[in-house]
Design a protein around this motif. Structure first.
Motif, PDB file in Angstrom:
ATOM      1  N   GLY A 155      -9.562  -1.161  -3.028  1.00  0.00           N
ATOM      2  CA  GLY A 155      -8.177  -0.896  -2.633  1.00  0.00           C
ATOM      3  C   GLY A 155      -7.552  -2.003  -1.821  1.00  0.00           C
ATOM      4  O   GLY A 155      -6.341  -1.986  -1.579  1.00  0.00           O
TER       5      GLY A 155
ATOM      6  N   GLN B 143      -1.868   6.150  -3.033  1.00  0.00           N
ATOM      7  CA  GLN B 143      -3.179   5.491  -3.140  1.00  0.00           C
ATOM      8  C   GLN B 143      -4.187   6.184  -2.200  1.00  0.00           C
ATOM      9  O   GLN B 143      -5.346   6.399  -2.567  1.00  0.00           O
TER      10      GLN B 143
ATOM     11  N   PHE C   2       0.840  -1.206   0.000  1.00  0.00           N
ATOM     12  CA  PHE C   2       0.000   0.000   0.000  1.00  0.00           C
ATOM     13  C   PHE C   2       0.873   1.253   0.000  1.00  0.00           C
ATOM     14  O   PHE C   2       2.009   1.232   0.506  1.00  0.00           O
TER      15      PHE C   2
END
Ligand code: 13P
Ligand code: SF4
Length: 347
Positions: free
Chosen positions: A295, A223, A219
């Motif tokens: 996500g 993002q 991650f």
């Protein structure tokens, strides 16, 4: 001629559908009544086998939704599941999760037969350091208290002073008398802990080994920024295995159990969950009014579980599905876990 309806199968299919209807967390995987009718004979068979074997199924929130809602007795994070293993008294434990979790269950329930659906269900953190490598690190820092994250092998645990999970790592390290801590195997979590303890005014030196979680390490703060621009009022919820820049940009950081509680208890238009997709699936099922934006990422190890493998492990476990630990290793490896239970805050 009308088709004969098998009533138990139909009732089971409807039960499954109620739980799975809103779950849409993996590409190409959604459930309708037809799909649930196909699953139902297998979940019924597993639930019957469970009773016959005196077994319980412990499932981590990251495994497939049909395991969680079809056959699991207890579902949760690593800390919750290790407490269930310790107190169950069942003759057999099927651990739908990854191997280090099943090993931990065996440490805490040595008289139970503990089985895993798939022996290949490793973990990039647990696999990043061996007991021998930890012994060499300890020799470099003989005055440090050794803290192992629960995502570690029994061998690494046997070389550690205290075990922690993502839900109690800060409180336990803060309570340790030593200033110098050797923390294995997650270097990203170590950095997050360093920052949190600094924020709390707790003075610790934390030395870390070099593992990361292949799911959470991927991650990025970019993002988060892109999602915030797209979804006004978004709350970002991250796991402490994420990189520190991601943790710093999130609104909440916590174990998978704490992430679920946060989303359930927070009034916000959108949530981004920076963790494995199974947790998103649980919230879609159990809190369908929450708007979760995409996500999440898949853990390839957790996804090695599966209903057929659970059934086979219950029915006639192959030797590779059974967790065995030598007595000497078990006695040494259970100590840091018992220490964790002593030091963890009561809930
Ligand atoms: P939790 O204990 O927070 O569920 O974390 C386990 C895990 O493997 C996270 O990747
Ligand atoms: Fe290990 Fe990461 Fe998978 Fe959790 S999500 S089991 S830490 S590889």
């Amino acid at each position: 001629m009308s088709a004969v309806v098998d009533e138990p199968v139909e009732a089971e299919a409807e039960r499954l559908l109620r739980a799975l209807l809103h779950v849409d967390c993996e590409p190409g995987r959604t459930w309708d009544l037809g799909g649930c009718r196909r699953l139902a004979p297998l979940t019924l068979e597993i639930n019957t086998l469970k009773r016959e074997r005196g077994a319980v199924i412990l499932a981590h929130s990251y495994v497939e939704p049909e395991i969680i809602y079809g056959v699991a007795d207890f579902v949760g994070d690593s800390y919750y599941l290790s407490r269930q293993a310790r107190r169950t008294g069942a003759r057999m434990i099927v651990f739908a999760g990854v191997v280090f979790m099943a090993e931990t269950a065996k440490l805490l329930a040595p008289d139970a037969t503990v089985v895993v659906p798939d022996r290949g269900a490793g973990c990039s953190l647990a696999d990043s350091i061996t007991g021998e490598q930890l012994r060499r690190l300890k020799a470099l820092y003989p005055d440090a208290t050794v803290v192992c994250y629960i995502n570690s092998t029994a061998e690494v645990k046997s070389e550690s002073d205290v075990c922690v999970t993502s839900g109690n790592v800060h409180d336990i390290i803060a309570r340790l008398p030593a200033r110098r801590i050797l923390f294995v195997p997650d270097r990203l979590m170590a950095e997050n802990v360093r920052r949190e303890l600094q924020r709390r005014g707790v003075d610790k030196e934390i030395i870390a080994s070099d593992g990361t979680c292949l799911v959470h390490d991927a991650f990025t703060p970019e993002q988060i920024a892109a999602a915030r621009a797209q979804f006004p009022g978004l709350r970002v919820v991250a796991h402490p295995e994420c990189p520190p820049e991601v943790a710093a940009a999130a609104d909440f950081l916590g174990s998978t159990g704490a992430m679920m509680r946060y989303v359930r208890g927070t009034d916000a238009p959108y949530f981004l969950l920076l963790t494995e997709c199974g947790l998103v699936g649980r919230l879609q099922s159990e809190a369908p009014d929450k708007h979760l934006v995409g996500g999440c990422r898949l853990c390839p190890y957790m996804k090695l579980n599966g209903l057929e493998k659970v059934r086979d492990a219950l029915r006639a476990p192959r030797p590779d599905q059974v967790i065995t630990l030598a007595d000497d290793l078990r006695h040494r490896a259970v100590r840091p876990i018992e220490r964790m239970f002593e030091l963890a805050p009561a809930d």
